[in-house]
Motif scaffolding. Structure first.
Motif, short mmCIF file in Angstrom:
data_model
loop_
_atom_site.label_atom_id
_atom_site.label_comp_id
_atom_site.label_asym_id
_atom_site.label_seq_id
_atom_site.Cartn_x
_atom_site.Cartn_y
_atom_site.Cartn_z
N THR A 1 -3.83 -9.25 -2.42
CA THR A 1 -4.33 -9.54 -1.08
C THR A 1 -3.59 -8.78 0.00
OG1 THR A 1 -2.86 -11.44 -0.91
CG2 THR A 1 -5.10 -11.85 -1.70
N GLY A 2 -2.46 -8.20 -0.29
CA GLY A 2 -1.71 -7.46 0.71
C GLY A 2 -0.84 -8.38 1.56
N ARG A 3 -0.32 -7.79 2.64
CA ARG A 3 0.54 -8.59 3.51
C ARG A 3 0.41 -8.06 4.94
NH1 ARG A 3 4.52 -4.92 1.28
NH2 ARG A 3 5.46 -3.83 3.02
N GLY A 4 0.99 -8.78 5.86
CA GLY A 4 1.02 -8.35 7.24
C GLY A 4 2.43 -7.95 7.62
N VAL A 5 2.54 -6.99 8.51
CA VAL A 5 3.85 -6.56 9.02
C VAL A 5 3.81 -6.68 10.54
CG1 VAL A 5 5.53 -4.68 9.17
CG2 VAL A 5 4.15 -4.95 7.10
N ASP B 1 -2.19 -4.23 -0.67
CA ASP B 1 -1.37 -4.23 -1.87
C ASP B 1 -1.88 -3.12 -2.79
OD1 ASP B 1 0.02 -4.70 -4.22
OD2 ASP B 1 -0.45 -6.82 -4.31
N GLN C 1 -7.96 -6.23 7.88
CA GLN C 1 -8.22 -5.94 6.46
C GLN C 1 -9.59 -5.28 6.32
OE1 GLN C 1 -6.51 -6.43 3.57
NE2 GLN C 1 -4.70 -7.35 4.44
N TYR D 1 -5.86 -10.93 11.33
CA TYR D 1 -5.39 -10.30 10.10
C TYR D 1 -6.59 -9.90 9.21
CZ TYR D 1 -2.89 -9.72 5.71
OH TYR D 1 -2.40 -9.23 4.53
N SER E 1 -1.91 -4.73 9.00
CA SER E 1 -2.34 -5.10 7.66
C SER E 1 -1.91 -4.02 6.68
CB SER E 1 -3.86 -5.26 7.64
OG SER E 1 -4.31 -5.43 6.33
N ASP F 1 2.84 -14.59 4.18
CA ASP F 1 2.48 -13.23 3.80
C ASP F 1 2.73 -12.22 4.91
OD1 ASP F 1 1.68 -14.15 1.35
OD2 ASP F 1 -0.44 -14.27 1.86
N VAL F 2 3.53 -12.60 5.91
CA VAL F 2 3.82 -11.72 7.04
C VAL F 2 5.33 -11.50 7.11
CG1 VAL F 2 3.68 -11.46 9.55
CG2 VAL F 2 1.78 -12.50 8.31
N ILE F 3 5.73 -10.23 7.21
CA ILE F 3 7.15 -9.88 7.30
C ILE F 3 7.40 -9.08 8.56
CG2 ILE F 3 7.50 -9.91 4.79
CD1 ILE F 3 7.40 -6.81 4.90
#
Length: 121
Positions: A79-83, A74, A21, A17, A71, A110-112
């Motif tokens: 920090t953003g997120r993971g998909v 945001d 980024q 991850y 990645s 933080d991962v969807i």
């Protein structure tokens, strides 16, 4: 930053991850610098070539058992997120995961899962 987990599986997912980024930041730097060199403020609109090509439609069932972790920064500077995606998802991008890495990533806060390909099914 939060405390790192003690097991290697989760550490490997976190490492992947973070690599994605960094790649996203490097691509944005190149885009901005290319735009500055061309004399435009917004940069170029063409892709930088850092993302893998979209998956082909002719993949076998065996490759459908692979997944990708994308990645997503945001836009507000967080920090953003993971998909998570199935490897054959039409949404491009991300690094490949095996089943164990996928299961670990799916449990991370933080991962969807992708709403297009529904990899958790």
């Amino acid at each position: 930053m939060y405390e790192l987990p003690p097991d290697s599986q989760r550490l490997r997912v976190i490492r992947l991850y973070l690599q994605m980024q960094i790649a996203a930041v490097d691509a944005k730097i190149q885009e901005v610098e290319a735009g500055a060199a061309a004399g435009t403020e917004a940069g170029t609109e063409a892709g930088t070539g850092t993302e893998p090509p979209p998956p082909s439609r002719g993949r076998s069932r065996a490759s459908a058992r692979a997944w990708r972790l994308q990645s997503v920064p945001d836009p507000r500077g967080g920090t953003g997120r993971g998909v998570l995606h199935r490897d054959d998802c039409r949404v491009p991008g991300g690094g490949r995961l095996n089943r164990q890495e996928f299961e670990v990533a799916l449990g991370m806060p933080d991962v969807i899962p992708c709403e297009v390909c529904r990899p958790e099914r």
